[in-house]
Design an enzyme around this catalytic site. Sequence first.
Site, mmCIF file in Angstrom:
data_model
loop_
_atom_site.group_PDB
_atom_site.id
_atom_site.type_symbol
_atom_site.label_atom_id
_atom_site.label_comp_id
_atom_site.label_asym_id
_atom_site.label_seq_id
_atom_site.Cartn_x
_atom_site.Cartn_y
_atom_site.Cartn_z
ATOM 1 N N THR A 53 93.785 24.496 42.861
ATOM 2 C CA THR A 53 93.910 23.129 43.383
ATOM 3 C C THR A 53 95.129 22.432 42.793
ATOM 4 O O THR A 53 95.736 21.578 43.441
ATOM 5 C CB THR A 53 92.634 22.327 43.077
ATOM 6 N N TYR A 87 86.423 33.534 36.995
ATOM 7 C CA TYR A 87 86.562 32.783 38.243
ATOM 8 C C TYR A 87 86.641 33.770 39.397
ATOM 9 O O TYR A 87 87.578 34.553 39.490
ATOM 10 C CB TYR A 87 87.808 31.901 38.168
ATOM 11 N N LYS A 139 82.788 30.653 37.117
ATOM 12 C CA LYS A 139 82.940 29.796 38.290
ATOM 13 C C LYS A 139 82.846 30.709 39.511
ATOM 14 O O LYS A 139 83.720 31.542 39.747
ATOM 15 C CB LYS A 139 84.286 29.058 38.276
#
Length: 301
Positions: free
Chosen positions: A46, A134, A162
């Site tokens: 992001t 992740y 995550k």
Amino acid sequence: MRLTGSITALATPFTASGELDLDAWLRLLDDQLACGTQAVVVAGSTGEAAALFDIEYSALLRSAVEHVAGRIPVLAGTGQSNTAKTIEATRIAKALGADAALVVTPPYVRPTQEGLLAHYTAVADDGALPIVLYNVPGRTGCDMLPETVARLSSHRRIVALKEARSEAERMDALLPLRNAGFTVLSGDDPTACRSMLAGADGVVSVASNVLPCAFRQLCDLARGGDRAGAEALDARMHAIKDFLGVEPNPIPVKALLAHAGIGHGLRLPLLPLSAKHAARVPSIAADILAIETQLRDSVAA
């Protein structure tokens, strides 16, 4: 370190000329702190990590660490397509003051499960920082299976996962791996409420860039077992979360941040939000303002 609750994967604000906007960056951090965000990620996907130069990465991370000043953990995105480079990036993040490293499965190279095991073990064994696994197959072309996570979860330097896959079955397979030293976090905003009600420890969120108070409240309700309250709040955010998926992340969230005066855009090859979706920004922003104002007022009261 035990990572739980509302964790924001921060967008990286740029100026109109395309440089880092550190003033906007600090305002974004202040918004997160004011709403009770429980950790932040610097230079994840992001945050357009792939578009940042090394000097920019260092400036962002250093300023976040200094500004947060120990109030919440600061995670640094350090995942690379190569293990040695990931280790080097993680050492740099430690030197800059990060509290943990968010390490994505190596993009593009598509390692086997045994390769993932060896990769993460090597990064964790190096010991620079606590590691958050992740898994985001849609971006990396690689899916880390629950059996591999199970083998990694016992490593004392691997503290969380995550998981960005949205299927309930995937989360159900991962939740039994939770223990005192390993948390399971949703990495998918649309299903985060469901995951936390099922037992996930929190969420690493894109939407909380613009909904920091709402996501802290959502985490508190869901993790506290208030199904009705969590689902009601989640329903109020459905249209906003749907909007954040109309084009690749972080295009929509950065359009909303720009509308709020935080940053001015993206770096190629990402383009600004297309006209047909940009027309919806004012109404979505109004919905965000209504939710956030109400929650801020209730906290203040």
